[in-house]
Design a protein around this motif. Structure first.
Motif, PDB file in Angstrom:
ATOM      1  N   UNK A 240       0.995  -1.247  -0.293  1.00  0.00           N
ATOM      2  CA  UNK A 240      -0.149  -0.061  -0.145  1.00  0.00           C
ATOM      3  C   UNK A 240       0.666   1.414   0.334  1.00  0.00           C
ATOM      4  N   UNK A 241       1.869   1.005   0.460  1.00  0.00           N
ATOM      5  CA  UNK A 241       2.792   2.364   0.608  1.00  0.00           C
ATOM      6  C   UNK A 241       3.364   2.713  -0.591  1.00  0.00           C
ATOM      7  N   UNK A 378      -6.023  -1.900  -4.285  1.00  0.00           N
ATOM      8  CA  UNK A 378      -7.475  -2.178  -4.349  1.00  0.00           C
ATOM      9  C   UNK A 378      -7.072  -3.832  -3.938  1.00  0.00           C
ATOM     10  N   UNK A 379      -5.895  -4.565  -4.914  1.00  0.00           N
ATOM     11  CA  UNK A 379      -5.229  -6.168  -4.040  1.00  0.00           C
ATOM     12  C   UNK A 379      -4.206  -5.633  -3.312  1.00  0.00           C
ATOM     13  N   UNK A 380      -4.514  -4.493  -2.083  1.00  0.00           N
ATOM     14  CA  UNK A 380      -3.598  -5.263  -1.234  1.00  0.00           C
ATOM     15  C   UNK A 380      -4.422  -4.844  -0.274  1.00  0.00           C
ATOM     16  N   UNK A 381      -5.912  -4.435  -0.530  1.00  0.00           N
ATOM     17  CA  UNK A 381      -6.887  -4.379   0.787  1.00  0.00           C
ATOM     18  C   UNK A 381      -7.055  -6.163   0.406  1.00  0.00           C
ATOM     19  N   UNK A 382      -7.512  -6.462  -0.366  1.00  0.00           N
ATOM     20  CA  UNK A 382      -8.563  -8.391  -0.447  1.00  0.00           C
ATOM     21  C   UNK A 382      -6.993  -9.095   0.418  1.00  0.00           C
ATOM     22  N   UNK A 383      -5.519  -8.409   0.255  1.00  0.00           N
ATOM     23  CA  UNK A 383      -4.797  -9.424   0.857  1.00  0.00           C
ATOM     24  C   UNK A 383      -5.583  -8.842   2.453  1.00  0.00           C
TER      25      UNK A 383
END
Length: 401
Positions: A240-241, A378-383
């Motif tokens: 995310x960062x 959004x992929x990091x949120x799913x992870x």
């Protein structure tokens, strides 16, 4: 206190028979070592532009400088714990701190890329000892009450990341980079001297036979889950960062505003590291982990879709949830490892999370190259959501509170 009286942290807190001032001194000096070593790690970011201008290095060479330091630090965590078993954790922590400082001193004498590579390998090797040994020192000092103090120890690393690079930046504005590095090395030697003079003895681990059977059983099944949660949590944070500056740029943020936004995230993250270790001691590991990971996913989605001003407002809370899980996990390592293998457990755990921090930006970066920064974010949120069932599965393997 005899070694046989030291059992797993989930048992009676025999370590708390130590004088309170001894426990506090252990925590303060372990936190000081953590601040120094984490500050050394992030000071490299300040130096990369300087070295690029001085030696004409390309970006691949600069990335290799950072990678060699991080790689040495990650790869030698477990060997550092083995060395501590043989010569004592206190001595290894002191020697590692001095070695990390010596690496920065050598960097100040470097005449080119090869000298910098060698110096950063030395400094990274020295910094490899801090996480497993200082963490286990706090764990043994506080026994079953170690979760909150380990959160404080974790928070001290963020202080070092804030103070040392800032101090180095100020030093570079008034002095050449070589004397600035030598002053930084002197600070490390001063910390090594303080550890030599003031650090209490780190209790030796008990013989394997004195480690409770229940702890061995929990460690045998719970620790891999804990490690998996830590690897994913770190991957989410670093991924995310990596994309946050690009998200802010897409929303119209200027370069100074991007720097301010990152500072808001880091301030919230420091608060999360300090608070969540203590909250887990009161409310339980699973509940706090579910809250921080679930809120992290929600906040990342909001970061992806909100306009700039609302995003800036929520960034401190996003930082709190993004970093808070780490203190919960670090505080659980002693509970899921036999008492005679605390250093080894911390070493394996830190190897996993440091490795994840190095590799996850590459993974999410590949997604970003194909689908853009919003999709990658959004992929990091799913992870982060993957950690919810893992946390629920971890619950039965923890000591009842």
């Amino acid at each position: 206190m005899t070694n046989s009286s030291i059992i797993a942290p989930s048992a009676e807190p025999s370590a708390l028979s130590q004088a309170p001032q001894t426990r506090r001194r252990t925590l303060a000096l372990a936190g000081l070592a953590h601040a120094l070593h984490d500050g050394y790690t992030d000071a490299i970011y300040v130096l990369l532009p300087v070295w690029r201008a001085e030696f004409g290095l390309d970006y691949v060479a600069l990335a290799l400088l950072r990678g060699l330091y991080a790689g040495a630090m990650a790869a030698l965590q477990v060997p550092a714990s083995w060395l501590a078993d043989r010569v004592g954790g206190r001595a290894v922590l002191i020697l590692g701190t001095a070695l990390a400082a010596a690496g920065y001193a050598l960097a100040g004498f470097s005449g080119g890329a090869m000298g910098l590579y060698a110096a950063l390998l030395v400094s990274g090797a020295g910094s490899s000892v801090q996480h497993p040994i200082a963490s286990s020192a706090v764990s043994r000092a506080y026994g079953s009450a170690a979760r909150g103090p380990l959160g404080t120890y974790n928070f001290s690393g963020d202080l070092g990341k804030a103070i040392i690079p800032a101090a180095l930046s100020f030093g570079l504005s008034i002095a050449p980079w070589r004397p600035s590095l030598w002053l930084l090395a002197l600070a490390g030697i001063a910390v090594a001297v303080l550890l030599t003079l003031l650090m209490p003895r780190i209790e030796a681990p008990p013989p394997p036979a004195t480690s409770g059977r229940a702890t061995l059983q929990r460690g045998g099944t719970g620790f891999p889950l804990l490690l998996a949660i830590g690897v994913i949590d770190t991957g989410v944070r670093m991924g995310f960062l990596t994309f946050l500056p690009f998200l802010l740029q897409l929303k119209g943020a200027s370069q100074p505003l991007i720097g301010t936004a990152l500072a808001l995230v880091f301030l919230g993250g420091a608060a999360g590291k300090l608070a969540c270790g203590w909250l887990a001691q009161r409310w339980g590991v699973v509940g706090v982990t579910l809250c921080t990971e679930g809120l992290t996913a929600v906040m990342i989605v909001l970061a992806a879709v909100l306009p700039l001003l609302p995003l800036l407002i929520i960034l401190p809370l996003l930082g709190l949830t993004l970093n808070g899980t780490s203190s919960v996990l670090y505080g659980t390592v002693p509970e899921l490892s036999p008492a005679d293998r605390t250093e080894r457990a911390f070493a394996i755990f830190y190897t996993g999370v440091i490795g994840s921090g190095a590799l996850s930006p590459l993974l999410f970066g590949a997604v970003g190259d194909q689908a853009g920064p919003v999709v990658a974010t959004l992929g990091t949120a799913a992870a982060a959501l993957v950690n919810l069932p893992l946390a629920l599965a971890l619950g039965p393997r923890l000591a009842k509170r």
